[in-house]
Design a protein around this motif. Structure first.
Motif, short mmCIF file in Angstrom:
data_model
loop_
_atom_site.label_atom_id
_atom_site.label_comp_id
_atom_site.label_asym_id
_atom_site.label_seq_id
_atom_site.Cartn_x
_atom_site.Cartn_y
_atom_site.Cartn_z
N UNK A 17 38.33 -5.34 25.65
CA UNK A 17 36.81 -5.55 24.60
C UNK A 17 37.56 -5.50 23.31
N UNK A 18 38.63 -4.77 22.98
CA UNK A 18 39.15 -4.76 21.51
C UNK A 18 39.62 -6.32 21.35
N UNK A 19 40.45 -6.84 22.50
CA UNK A 19 41.27 -8.25 22.11
C UNK A 19 40.23 -9.24 21.96
N UNK A 20 38.98 -9.29 22.60
CA UNK A 20 37.87 -9.98 22.69
C UNK A 20 36.99 -9.97 21.32
N UNK A 21 36.96 -8.77 20.87
CA UNK A 21 36.05 -8.55 19.70
C UNK A 21 36.98 -9.14 18.42
N UNK A 22 38.26 -8.81 18.56
CA UNK A 22 39.23 -9.55 17.42
C UNK A 22 39.34 -10.77 17.37
N UNK A 23 39.32 -11.53 18.57
CA UNK A 23 39.24 -12.76 18.71
C UNK A 23 37.95 -13.58 18.35
N UNK A 151 44.95 -23.88 30.15
CA UNK A 151 44.37 -24.82 31.08
C UNK A 151 45.07 -24.37 32.46
N UNK A 152 46.30 -24.38 32.09
CA UNK A 152 47.21 -24.16 33.57
C UNK A 152 47.10 -22.74 34.07
N UNK A 153 46.82 -21.94 33.27
CA UNK A 153 46.69 -20.59 33.68
C UNK A 153 45.53 -19.83 34.29
N UNK A 154 44.42 -20.58 33.69
CA UNK A 154 43.05 -20.23 34.21
C UNK A 154 42.44 -20.79 35.48
N UNK A 155 41.74 -20.35 36.12
CA UNK A 155 40.92 -20.74 37.28
C UNK A 155 39.21 -20.90 36.97
N UNK A 156 38.65 -21.35 37.75
CA UNK A 156 37.24 -21.49 37.93
C UNK A 156 36.36 -21.76 36.58
N UNK A 157 35.27 -21.32 36.35
CA UNK A 157 34.65 -21.79 34.80
C UNK A 157 35.51 -21.52 33.81
N UNK A 158 36.19 -20.53 33.56
CA UNK A 158 37.16 -20.60 32.60
C UNK A 158 37.99 -21.61 32.25
N UNK A 159 38.46 -22.20 33.29
CA UNK A 159 39.38 -23.51 33.26
C UNK A 159 38.88 -24.61 32.82
N UNK A 160 37.42 -24.75 33.28
CA UNK A 160 36.46 -25.89 32.75
C UNK A 160 36.40 -25.77 31.39
N UNK A 161 36.08 -24.64 30.74
CA UNK A 161 35.84 -24.44 29.39
C UNK A 161 37.30 -24.68 28.73
N UNK A 162 38.15 -24.16 29.07
CA UNK A 162 39.62 -24.22 28.57
C UNK A 162 40.16 -25.80 28.44
N UNK A 163 39.63 -26.53 29.56
CA UNK A 163 39.98 -28.05 29.66
C UNK A 163 39.16 -28.82 28.42
N UNK A 200 38.66 -22.28 17.64
CA UNK A 200 37.94 -21.11 17.39
C UNK A 200 37.72 -20.69 18.92
N UNK A 201 37.38 -21.74 19.82
CA UNK A 201 36.91 -21.34 21.34
C UNK A 201 38.16 -20.90 21.77
N UNK A 202 39.33 -21.52 21.59
CA UNK A 202 40.54 -21.23 22.09
C UNK A 202 41.05 -19.75 22.03
N UNK A 203 40.62 -19.29 20.82
CA UNK A 203 40.93 -18.02 20.37
C UNK A 203 39.98 -16.92 21.36
N UNK A 204 38.99 -17.15 21.60
CA UNK A 204 38.02 -16.49 22.10
C UNK A 204 38.40 -16.46 23.65
#
Length: 223
Positions: A17-23, A151-163, A200-204
């Motif tokens: 939660x802290x990492x996400x808030x900072x991001x 992109x290489x590290x994530x899976x599922x919906x998170x990977x689609x957003x990362x791509x 900015x989206x990448x940071x989050x």
């Protein structure tokens, strides 16, 4: 019986939660160009580049420099726990974040001294422009590489957003390089605005993806 800790566990855990808030704060600060209409900025971002908003003589320039400085400092902060991890991949992510953070922070400390889109600039502005452009390239490169790694590290919906994020960031970066090489200004602010939003989206997404870094099972004790 002797128990051992999982070797994959990070040396210094930071709550997700802290990492996400900072991001999120870093992402909002990074997209500070959105403030341009609110502060009466004279720079037309369809022609000029985002960095021109930070020229000291321009309206609201202090807010744009403060935004870049905040985004850079928080990017460096997000890199610290990753660098302290024993994981090689985590350290690569740390390097990408550190490159983005350091480059963005220095760009805030060494802003452009003249806005070319508003008129001719004196020769004395060339030094600041060279430093600013150089560190901006470092920051952008770190963000692009970090986005591709995500992109290489994530899976599922998170990977689609990362791509999607990586495609926008990388595509805009290549477009800017080509237009600069042809003597242009990197495509102006239109391309840069999309790229900044993608960064900015990448940071989050980078922070959100850390839920997979949390140790799952620990090694069980062996007799």
């Amino acid at each position: 019986m002797r128990s051992t800790r999982s070797r994959s566990a990070p040396r210094s855990a930071v709550p997700l939660s802290v990492a996400v808030a900072v991001a999120v704060v870093a992402a909002l600060a990074n997209a500070n160009f959105l403030l341009a209409p609110l502060v009466g900025a004279r720079v037309d971002l369809s022609v000029g580049v985002i960095s021109e908003l930070s020229v000291p003589s321009e309206p609201g320039s202090v807010w744009f420099r403060l935004g870049d400085g905040t985004a850079g400092a928080l990017g460096l902060l997000l890199a610290v726990p990753l660098w302290r991890s024993a994981s090689r991949h985590a350290r690569f992510r740390a390097v990408c974040l550190a490159a983005f953070g350091l480059g963005t922070l220095v760009s805030a400390l060494v802003p452009l001294t003249c806005a070319p889109s508003l008129g001719p600039c004196p020769a004395s502005s060339a030094g600041a422009e060279l430093v600013h452009d150089g560190v901006s390239v470092v920051a952008t490169t770190g963000a692009v590489l970090g986005g591709l790694e995500l992109v290489l590290r994530t899976r599922g919906p998170l990977r689609v957003l990362a791509l999607a994020t990586a495609l926008v960031s990388t595509g805009c970066g290549l477009y800017e390089v080509v237009t600069f090489a042809r003597g242009g200004n990197g495509g102006g602010g239109d391309s840069q605005r999309w790229q900044v939003l993608a960064v900015s989206a990448w940071l989050v997404l980078e922070a959100v993806s850390r839920r997979g870094d949390r140790p799952g099972r620990t090694a069980r004790g062996r007799a």
